[in-house]
Design a protein around this motif. Structure first.
Motif, PDB file in Angstrom:
ATOM      1  N   GLY A  85      55.808  -2.231  45.655  1.00  0.00           N
ATOM      2  CA  GLY A  85      54.934  -2.096  44.645  1.00  0.00           C
ATOM      3  C   GLY A  85      53.722  -0.807  44.827  1.00  0.00           C
ATOM      4  N   LYS A  86      53.875  -0.596  46.064  1.00  0.00           N
ATOM      5  CA  LYS A  86      52.900   0.625  46.422  1.00  0.00           C
ATOM      6  C   LYS A  86      53.949   2.031  46.165  1.00  0.00           C
ATOM      7  CE  LYS A  86      50.359   2.601  50.396  1.00  0.00           C
ATOM      8  NZ  LYS A  86      49.919   2.399  51.552  1.00  0.00           N
ATOM      9  N   VAL A  87      55.225   1.917  46.743  1.00  0.00           N
ATOM     10  CA  VAL A  87      56.322   3.162  46.379  1.00  0.00           C
ATOM     11  C   VAL A  87      56.254   3.190  44.940  1.00  0.00           C
ATOM     12  CG1 VAL A  87      58.523   3.909  46.677  1.00  0.00           C
ATOM     13  CG2 VAL A  87      57.496   2.584  48.656  1.00  0.00           C
ATOM     14  N   TYR A  88      56.523   2.199  44.122  1.00  0.00           N
ATOM     15  CA  TYR A  88      56.741   2.223  42.795  1.00  0.00           C
ATOM     16  C   TYR A  88      55.445   3.034  41.907  1.00  0.00           C
ATOM     17  CZ  TYR A  88      60.782  -0.805  43.010  1.00  0.00           C
ATOM     18  OH  TYR A  88      62.141  -1.156  43.112  1.00  0.00           O
ATOM     19  N   ARG A  89      54.206   2.554  42.472  1.00  0.00           N
ATOM     20  CA  ARG A  89      52.886   3.046  41.772  1.00  0.00           C
ATOM     21  C   ARG A  89      52.974   4.569  42.186  1.00  0.00           C
ATOM     22  NH1 ARG A  89      51.234  -1.582  43.313  1.00  0.00           N
ATOM     23  NH2 ARG A  89      50.383  -0.913  45.276  1.00  0.00           N
ATOM     24  N   LYS A  90      53.197   5.102  43.394  1.00  0.00           N
ATOM     25  CA  LYS A  90      53.229   6.298  43.749  1.00  0.00           C
ATOM     26  C   LYS A  90      54.262   7.282  43.136  1.00  0.00           C
ATOM     27  CE  LYS A  90      51.199   6.194  48.496  1.00  0.00           C
ATOM     28  NZ  LYS A  90      51.676   6.169  49.840  1.00  0.00           N
ATOM     29  N   LEU A  91      55.582   6.671  42.816  1.00  0.00           N
ATOM     30  CA  LEU A  91      56.439   7.282  42.219  1.00  0.00           C
ATOM     31  C   LEU A  91      56.261   7.562  40.587  1.00  0.00           C
ATOM     32  CD1 LEU A  91      59.612   5.898  43.713  1.00  0.00           C
ATOM     33  CD2 LEU A  91      58.885   8.358  43.903  1.00  0.00           C
ATOM     34  N   SER A  92      55.506   6.313  40.193  1.00  0.00           N
ATOM     35  CA  SER A  92      55.138   6.803  38.707  1.00  0.00           C
ATOM     36  C   SER A  92      53.957   7.534  38.578  1.00  0.00           C
ATOM     37  CB  SER A  92      54.807   4.856  38.153  1.00  0.00           C
ATOM     38  OG  SER A  92      53.398   4.957  38.706  1.00  0.00           O
ATOM     39  N   ALA A  93      53.370   8.013  39.418  1.00  0.00           N
ATOM     40  CA  ALA A  93      52.335   9.055  39.394  1.00  0.00           C
ATOM     41  C   ALA A  93      52.681  10.447  39.687  1.00  0.00           C
ATOM     42  CB  ALA A  93      51.142   8.557  40.078  1.00  0.00           C
ATOM     43  N   ILE A  94      54.039  10.623  40.106  1.00  0.00           N
ATOM     44  CA  ILE A  94      54.542  11.835  40.407  1.00  0.00           C
ATOM     45  C   ILE A  94      54.981  12.634  39.294  1.00  0.00           C
ATOM     46  CG2 ILE A  94      56.490  13.306  41.651  1.00  0.00           C
ATOM     47  CD1 ILE A  94      56.215  11.392  43.835  1.00  0.00           C
ATOM     48  N   LEU A  95      54.401  14.056  39.239  1.00  0.00           N
ATOM     49  CA  LEU A  95      55.137  14.867  38.165  1.00  0.00           C
ATOM     50  C   LEU A  95      56.364  15.563  38.489  1.00  0.00           C
ATOM     51  CD1 LEU A  95      54.544  16.320  35.635  1.00  0.00           C
ATOM     52  CD2 LEU A  95      53.307  18.106  36.953  1.00  0.00           C
ATOM     53  N   VAL A  96      57.156  15.081  37.446  1.00  0.00           N
ATOM     54  CA  VAL A  96      58.655  15.725  38.036  1.00  0.00           C
ATOM     55  C   VAL A  96      58.937  16.850  36.973  1.00  0.00           C
ATOM     56  CG1 VAL A  96      61.015  15.303  38.009  1.00  0.00           C
ATOM     57  CG2 VAL A  96      59.292  13.669  39.085  1.00  0.00           C
ATOM     58  N   GLU A  97      59.413  17.958  37.243  1.00  0.00           N
ATOM     59  CA  GLU A  97      59.742  19.181  36.336  1.00  0.00           C
ATOM     60  C   GLU A  97      61.168  19.319  36.754  1.00  0.00           C
ATOM     61  OE1 GLU A  97      58.578  23.812  36.029  1.00  0.00           O
ATOM     62  OE2 GLU A  97      56.939  22.640  36.538  1.00  0.00           O
ATOM     63  N   VAL A  98      61.782  19.314  35.559  1.00  0.00           N
ATOM     64  CA  VAL A  98      63.348  19.782  35.541  1.00  0.00           C
ATOM     65  C   VAL A  98      63.384  21.171  35.092  1.00  0.00           C
ATOM     66  CG1 VAL A  98      65.697  19.024  34.921  1.00  0.00           C
ATOM     67  CG2 VAL A  98      64.084  17.437  35.481  1.00  0.00           C
ATOM     68  N   ARG A  99      64.173  22.115  35.697  1.00  0.00           N
ATOM     69  CA  ARG A  99      64.330  23.394  35.232  1.00  0.00           C
ATOM     70  C   ARG A  99      65.609  23.824  35.312  1.00  0.00           C
ATOM     71  NH1 ARG A  99      60.749  26.620  39.032  1.00  0.00           N
ATOM     72  NH2 ARG A  99      60.833  24.839  40.446  1.00  0.00           N
ATOM     73  N   TYR A 100      66.128  24.552  34.355  1.00  0.00           N
ATOM     74  CA  TYR A 100      67.353  25.078  34.462  1.00  0.00           C
ATOM     75  C   TYR A 100      67.358  26.437  35.369  1.00  0.00           C
ATOM     76  CZ  TYR A 100      71.951  26.564  32.655  1.00  0.00           C
ATOM     77  OH  TYR A 100      73.372  26.814  32.522  1.00  0.00           O
ATOM     78  N   SER A 101      68.458  26.554  36.122  1.00  0.00           N
ATOM     79  CA  SER A 101      68.596  27.556  36.978  1.00  0.00           C
ATOM     80  C   SER A 101      68.904  29.002  36.104  1.00  0.00           C
ATOM     81  CB  SER A 101      69.808  27.380  38.135  1.00  0.00           C
ATOM     82  OG  SER A 101      70.086  28.659  38.615  1.00  0.00           O
ATOM     83  N   ALA A 102      68.291  30.074  36.522  1.00  0.00           N
ATOM     84  CA  ALA A 102      68.402  31.228  35.748  1.00  0.00           C
ATOM     85  C   ALA A 102      69.495  32.148  36.516  1.00  0.00           C
ATOM     86  CB  ALA A 102      67.098  32.081  35.625  1.00  0.00           C
ATOM     87  N   VAL A 103      70.137  31.820  37.585  1.00  0.00           N
ATOM     88  CA  VAL A 103      71.165  32.323  37.948  1.00  0.00           C
ATOM     89  C   VAL A 103      72.360  32.427  37.449  1.00  0.00           C
ATOM     90  CG1 VAL A 103      72.131  32.755  40.359  1.00  0.00           C
ATOM     91  CG2 VAL A 103      69.842  32.207  40.352  1.00  0.00           C
ATOM     92  N   PRO A 104      73.027  33.455  37.100  1.00  0.00           N
ATOM     93  CA  PRO A 104      74.380  33.329  36.208  1.00  0.00           C
ATOM     94  C   PRO A 104      75.362  32.788  36.866  1.00  0.00           C
ATOM     95  CG  PRO A 104      73.511  35.824  36.255  1.00  0.00           C
ATOM     96  CD  PRO A 104      72.581  34.879  37.468  1.00  0.00           C
ATOM     97  N   GLY A 105      75.729  32.882  38.385  1.00  0.00           N
ATOM     98  CA  GLY A 105      76.598  32.116  38.708  1.00  0.00           C
ATOM     99  C   GLY A 105      76.432  30.552  39.046  1.00  0.00           C
ATOM    100  N   GLU A 106      75.115  30.019  38.840  1.00  0.00           N
ATOM    101  CA  GLU A 106      75.105  28.791  38.907  1.00  0.00           C
ATOM    102  C   GLU A 106      74.518  28.041  37.721  1.00  0.00           C
ATOM    103  OE1 GLU A 106      71.968  28.456  41.872  1.00  0.00           O
ATOM    104  OE2 GLU A 106      73.163  28.945  43.604  1.00  0.00           O
ATOM    105  N   ALA A 107      75.195  28.419  36.569  1.00  0.00           N
ATOM    106  CA  ALA A 107      74.838  28.276  35.102  1.00  0.00           C
ATOM    107  C   ALA A 107      74.847  26.729  35.000  1.00  0.00           C
ATOM    108  CB  ALA A 107      75.698  28.816  34.392  1.00  0.00           C
ATOM    109  N   SER A 108      75.514  25.760  35.785  1.00  0.00           N
ATOM    110  CA  SER A 108      75.540  24.510  35.470  1.00  0.00           C
ATOM    111  C   SER A 108      74.609  23.491  36.354  1.00  0.00           C
ATOM    112  CB  SER A 108      76.998  23.725  35.698  1.00  0.00           C
ATOM    113  OG  SER A 108      77.350  24.293  36.830  1.00  0.00           O
TER     114      SER A 108
END
Length: 116
Positions: A85-108
């Motif tokens: 429960g302590k782990v779940y509470r901490k994980l529910s408060a973490i800010l996660v940001e998903v960014r697309y890679s801007a490097v042309p060779g790593e487009a996927s």
């Protein structure tokens, strides 16, 4: 992600409450059974028949064995649930940001930054 771990936190809290409810019921049943076994053992010891002492000892052991589950719940059973429960509470408060890679060779590829 936040909603999932908030959901898991809620499930964990309900599971913890259920465990304590089960522990209380097991404790009540165990204490009643222990009382009956100890009383039956005392009655058996007063009888002047062969094997009365064995009967008293057997009933005493059976009564204490019935207390195993309630003691396990209240001494050890709740720790893993609280830890999760302590782990779940901490994980529910973490800010996660998903960014697309801007490097042309790593487009996927996606980059995930949790800010940790």
């Amino acid at each position: 992600m936040r909603n999932y771990f908030a959901y898991k936190t809620g499930l964990n809290q309900r599971e913890f409450k259920q465990l304590l409810r089960e522990g209380r019921l097991s404790l009540l049943i165990g204490l009643l059974f222990l009382t009956l076994c100890l009383g039956g053992g005392q009655m058996a010891s007063r009888l002047d028949i062969p094997g009365a002492h064995i009967m008293e000892t057997s009933l005493t052991i059976a009564g204490w064995v019935a207390m195993w589950h309630p003691m396990d719940v209240f001494l050890y059973g709740w720790w893993p649930l609280r830890r999760a429960g302590k782990v779940y509470r901490k994980l529910s408060a973490i800010l996660v940001e998903v960014r697309y890679s801007a490097v042309p060779g790593e487009a996927s590829k996606f980059l995930v930054d949790s800010g940790v």
